[in-house]
Design a protein around this motif. Structure first.
Motif, PDB file in Angstrom:
ATOM      1  N   THR A  73      -4.237   3.526  -4.816  1.00 36.18           N
ATOM      2  CA  THR A  73      -5.056   4.720  -5.060  1.00 36.18           C
ATOM      3  C   THR A  73      -6.231   4.099  -5.727  1.00 36.18           C
ATOM      4  O   THR A  73      -7.156   5.125  -6.113  1.00 36.18           O
ATOM      5  CB  THR A  73      -4.838   5.513  -4.353  1.00 36.18           C
ATOM      6  N   LYS A  74      -5.551   4.065  -7.123  1.00 35.82           N
ATOM      7  CA  LYS A  74      -6.017   4.080  -8.960  1.00 35.82           C
ATOM      8  C   LYS A  74      -7.114   3.312  -8.618  1.00 35.82           C
ATOM      9  O   LYS A  74      -7.977   3.523  -9.838  1.00 35.82           O
ATOM     10  CB  LYS A  74      -4.945   4.200  -9.559  1.00 35.82           C
ATOM     11  N   ASP A  84       0.944   2.555  -8.188  1.00 34.90           N
ATOM     12  CA  ASP A  84      -0.404   2.915  -6.794  1.00 34.90           C
ATOM     13  C   ASP A  84      -1.905   2.722  -6.593  1.00 34.90           C
ATOM     14  O   ASP A  84      -2.516   2.851  -7.588  1.00 34.90           O
ATOM     15  CB  ASP A  84      -0.586   5.294  -7.201  1.00 34.90           C
ATOM     16  N   GLN A 107       8.200   7.462  -6.530  1.00 34.73           N
ATOM     17  CA  GLN A 107       8.174   9.199  -6.741  1.00 34.73           C
ATOM     18  C   GLN A 107       8.550   9.725  -5.862  1.00 34.73           C
ATOM     19  O   GLN A 107       8.964   9.927  -4.396  1.00 34.73           O
ATOM     20  CB  GLN A 107       7.051   9.997  -6.619  1.00 34.73           C
ATOM     21  N   ILE A 150       3.754   3.606  -4.001  1.00 41.14           N
ATOM     22  CA  ILE A 150       4.197   4.388  -5.010  1.00 41.14           C
ATOM     23  C   ILE A 150       4.919   5.412  -4.180  1.00 41.14           C
ATOM     24  O   ILE A 150       5.579   6.561  -5.262  1.00 41.14           O
ATOM     25  CB  ILE A 150       2.766   5.095  -5.336  1.00 41.14           C
ATOM     26  N   ARG A 157       5.128   4.417 -13.435  1.00 41.14           N
ATOM     27  CA  ARG A 157       4.720   4.511 -11.915  1.00 41.14           C
ATOM     28  C   ARG A 157       3.031   3.956 -10.788  1.00 41.14           C
ATOM     29  O   ARG A 157       3.439   4.216 -10.226  1.00 41.14           O
ATOM     30  CB  ARG A 157       5.987   5.565 -11.366  1.00 41.14           C
ATOM     31  N   ASP A 158       2.306   4.753 -11.895  1.00 41.61           N
ATOM     32  CA  ASP A 158       1.161   5.666 -11.107  1.00 41.61           C
ATOM     33  C   ASP A 158       0.391   3.148 -10.895  1.00 41.61           C
ATOM     34  O   ASP A 158       0.033   3.409 -10.510  1.00 41.61           O
ATOM     35  CB  ASP A 158       0.461   5.689 -12.167  1.00 41.61           C
ATOM     36  N   ASN A 183       1.045  -0.757   0.029  1.00 41.95           N
ATOM     37  CA  ASN A 183      -0.083   0.337   0.052  1.00 41.95           C
ATOM     38  C   ASN A 183       0.644   1.351   0.084  1.00 41.95           C
ATOM     39  O   ASN A 183       0.518   2.522  -0.210  1.00 41.95           O
ATOM     40  CB  ASN A 183      -0.602  -0.058   1.501  1.00 41.95           C
ATOM     41  N   ASP A 184       2.054   1.116   0.059  1.00 40.14           N
ATOM     42  CA  ASP A 184       3.422   2.304   0.451  1.00 40.14           C
ATOM     43  C   ASP A 184       4.577   1.797  -0.784  1.00 40.14           C
ATOM     44  O   ASP A 184       5.089   2.952  -1.348  1.00 40.14           O
ATOM     45  CB  ASP A 184       4.172   2.331   1.508  1.00 40.14           C
TER      46      ASP A 184
END
Length: 631
Positions: free
Chosen positions: A274-275, A272, A214, A210, A268-269, A207-208
């Motif tokens: 959260t997407k 993530d 970045q 991402i 890199r998305d 969950n971390d």
């Protein structure tokens, strides 16, 4: 990629760490590994483009998961030896396959996969999770003299990335610091001798993820570029630089460059979560493992090549059940059941399952009574030893078992709804049909990915193998001695490039063949056993005869002579000095190792012959010897 060296059974955790530390240093110092090209090895057509390894770290008990046996419910007073399995079996989507209660979601997708019930691993003596995990992930039995690469690094090196912006090998869910046996985990979570650029991109908390790809919040492009230059400077000034070969220094910098590119790439998305929609996250979210499966799906969609998602190895936690096994597995099944099934369904729905190999595996299985296998010297590590059930803490499979295990494979060209191998219905629950070793399993994985299982690399670690004997350091006295003999042969070959008398050239050709035999004899600790040619008294007699024959046509010596005259003569003098050095090396070697005396006599007489032949070469060329002038 696998080795067949004898297994060292007695190895403590401290010895394992010490050995792996030395192996890591040896890998850093080694040069570029070279792929052994063999045109006779066909490249198998790939059935998978990506691989996801779902690692049940700690020893998943096969009878409690994918190979259920006779079920015995908990009851005070039940003899421990009566218990094979603490969960009842359930039906699956395949009529003839049953698995364990608590895996109902996996049961519904069993028709998409192959279940192997006959996986066997080596009996490594003392049961150390780190040793067995090292063996499973690298294919090599520890300890090794050089750090061995993780199978993900092999695939990354041989196939490269599917998407240049996405790391080819990503490791999700395992902390490598702050947990027990951290150094042991690092020993196989590495690219080893292949180089840092092929190592894993580690994401312990999905969950971390991402945050790992970045720049920090508020970081301007200029500061970002400066930081990258500063990191390169740190690598250049690192103490490891003095230990690493040029190849491994360059590999570190390439790894840094790859990471830098990812930080500025749109891909890199994929890291993530959260997407994802809340509904999608909910389907997977049973904890870190479940979110790791979701992250793996996103990364495969974006072009990752090899991903490992682990339930995480922490001693005495998760699958590492030394007590209270049944209750622990109730929770572990909740963590893995829904995410594994959802990953298979999502890949299928996106049209990716056919080209993505998904593997569920563990380092070994477990048993209520047997540690290792029957007859093993492994010590009993159960923390809930009892002859009969007294309380729930005793109920479960608390001993490590290596005689059988289960592996589940989905997609990537694997058969659907297929069961392979069998185990005994009663204790000992050994594999009884179609055993599958780690080597076999790796061969299956590599073949599916389009890699020949026989692909191998040569790594220079400062050692060499004696003919029919052990590996030794390259500065070993025996290696130094036959190396000098080889150098002598080369100098004689150089001398023969000059216009020498035909008789001298023919004699030197014979000597070169004799020296080749001598080198092989010196390279063999047991020359009789391996059948090398031997230097005998007849060879010595031939040299003495040649000395007499060529010396008879020369003027008598009246002074010391110096190397020189014709080029051919000078090279024969050079050969004489190398021969003398080889003779001195052999004298020293014979102090510690048994060598036939004819070898030493041969070199002694050969140096005399080379002196005579140098004079003969000058004489035949109409050139006088170069005399030493006294002051």
């Amino acid at each position: 990629m696998n080795d067949d060296k004898p297994i060292q059974h007695s190895l403590s955790r401290r010895e394992f760490v010490q050995g792996m530390t030395a192996a890591t240093l040896a890998a850093l110092a080694s040069g570029q590994p070279h792929l052994l090209a063999d045109e006779s090895l066909p490249t198998p057509p790939p059935t998978a483009d990506a691989c996801i390894l779902l690692w049940m770290a700690g020893g998943m008990a096969a009878p409690e998961t994918f190979d259920p046996k006779r079920y015995t419910p908990f009851e005070v007073g039940v003899p421990s030896e009566q218990i094979l399995c603490t969960f009842p079996a359930i039906d699956t989507a395949v009529d003839h396959i049953k698995i364990s209660q608590g895996l109902e979601n996996v049961a519904r997708v069993m028709d998409r996969g192959t279940l192997v019930r006959s996986h066997v691993v080596a009996d490594l003596g003392n049961i150390l999770h780190s040793r067995h995990q090292f063996h499973w992930h690298t294919g090599y039995v520890p300890p090794q003299t050089v750090a061995a690469p993780h199978i993900g690094s092999w695939i990354a090196r041989l196939l490269g990335p599917r998407n240049p912006a996405i790391p080819a090998f990503i490791n999700i869910g395992q902390r490598l610091d702050g947990v027990g046996e951290a150094e042991e985990l690092k020993a196989f979570t590495t690219a080893g001798f292949l180089g840092s650029e092929f190592g894993p991109f580690n994401l312990p908390f999905p969950n971390d993820a991402i945050a790992a790809v970045q720049p920090p919040k508020g970081m301007t492009p200029g500061r970002f570029a400066n930081r990258e230059r500063f990191l390169r400077k740190l690598v250049d000034e690192s103490p490891a630089k003095n230990l690493a070969s040029d190849y491994h220094q360059e590999s570190m910098l390439r790894a840094l460059g790859n990471a830098y590119r990812l930080l500025s790439a749109k891909e890199r998305d994929a890291f993530d979560l959260t997407k994802e929609s809340p509904e999608s996250v909910e389907k997977y979210n049973t904890g870190r493992f479940g979110l790791g499966c979701l992250l793996a799906r996103r990364l495969v969609e974006s072009g990752a090549r090899f991903i490992e998602v682990t339930t995480e190895y922490v001693p005495f936690l998760h699958w590492d059940t030394h007590e209270n096994g049944h209750a622990t597995l109730v929770e572990m099944k909740k963590q893995i059941d829904r995410p594994i099934a959802q990953l298979v369904l999502d890949l299928e729905q996106r049209g990716l399952l056919d080209r993505t190999l998904v593997i569920v595996a563990s380092e070994f299985s477990r048993d209520m009574m047997i540690e290792g296998v029957p007859g093993s010297t492994a010590s009993d590590q159960s923390r809930a030893r009892t002859d009969v059930m007294k309380e729930m803490v005793h109920y479960g499979l608390h001993r490590h078992f290596t005689g059988s295990g289960s592996v589940l494979l989905f997609g990537g060209g694997m058969k659907r709804g297929f069961l392979y191998g069998e185990t005994a219905p009663e204790r000992p629950l050994l594999t009884t049909k179609d055993p599958v070793s780690i080597t076999d399993l790796h061969a299956t994985i590599l073949t599916a990915m389009g890699i020949s299982p026989k692909a191998s690399f040569v790594v220079d670690t400062g050692e060499t193998g004696l003919f029919g004997g052990p590996r030794v350091r390259k500065d070993h006295p025996r290696v130094e001695t036959y190396g000098d003999v080889d150098e002598l042969n080369a100098v004689i070959g150089l001398a023969r490039c000059e216009p020498l008398d035909a008789g001298i050239d023919s004699l030197l050709a014979t000597i070169q063949n004799d020296l080749f035999d001598l080198g092989a004899q010196l390279a063999s600790p047991q020359p009789d056993r391996v059948g090398t040619q031997r230097i005998t008294a007849d060879h010595v007699a031939a040299l003495e005869s040649a000395i007499d024959r060529h010396e008879s046509g020369l003027p008598p010596l009246t002074a010391f002579i110096l190397p020189g005259g014709t080029r051919g003569a000078a090279l024969l003098h050079l050969a004489r000095t190398v021969c003398r050095r080889a003779e001195r090396r052999l004298v020293a070697l014979m102090e510690s190792e048994p060598i036939a005396s004819e070898c030493l006599i041969y070199l002694n007489r050969l140096s005399d012959l080379l002196f005579v032949l140098a004079r003969a070469a000058n004489h035949a060329g109409g050139c006088e010897d170069v005399l030493w002038q006294s002051k």
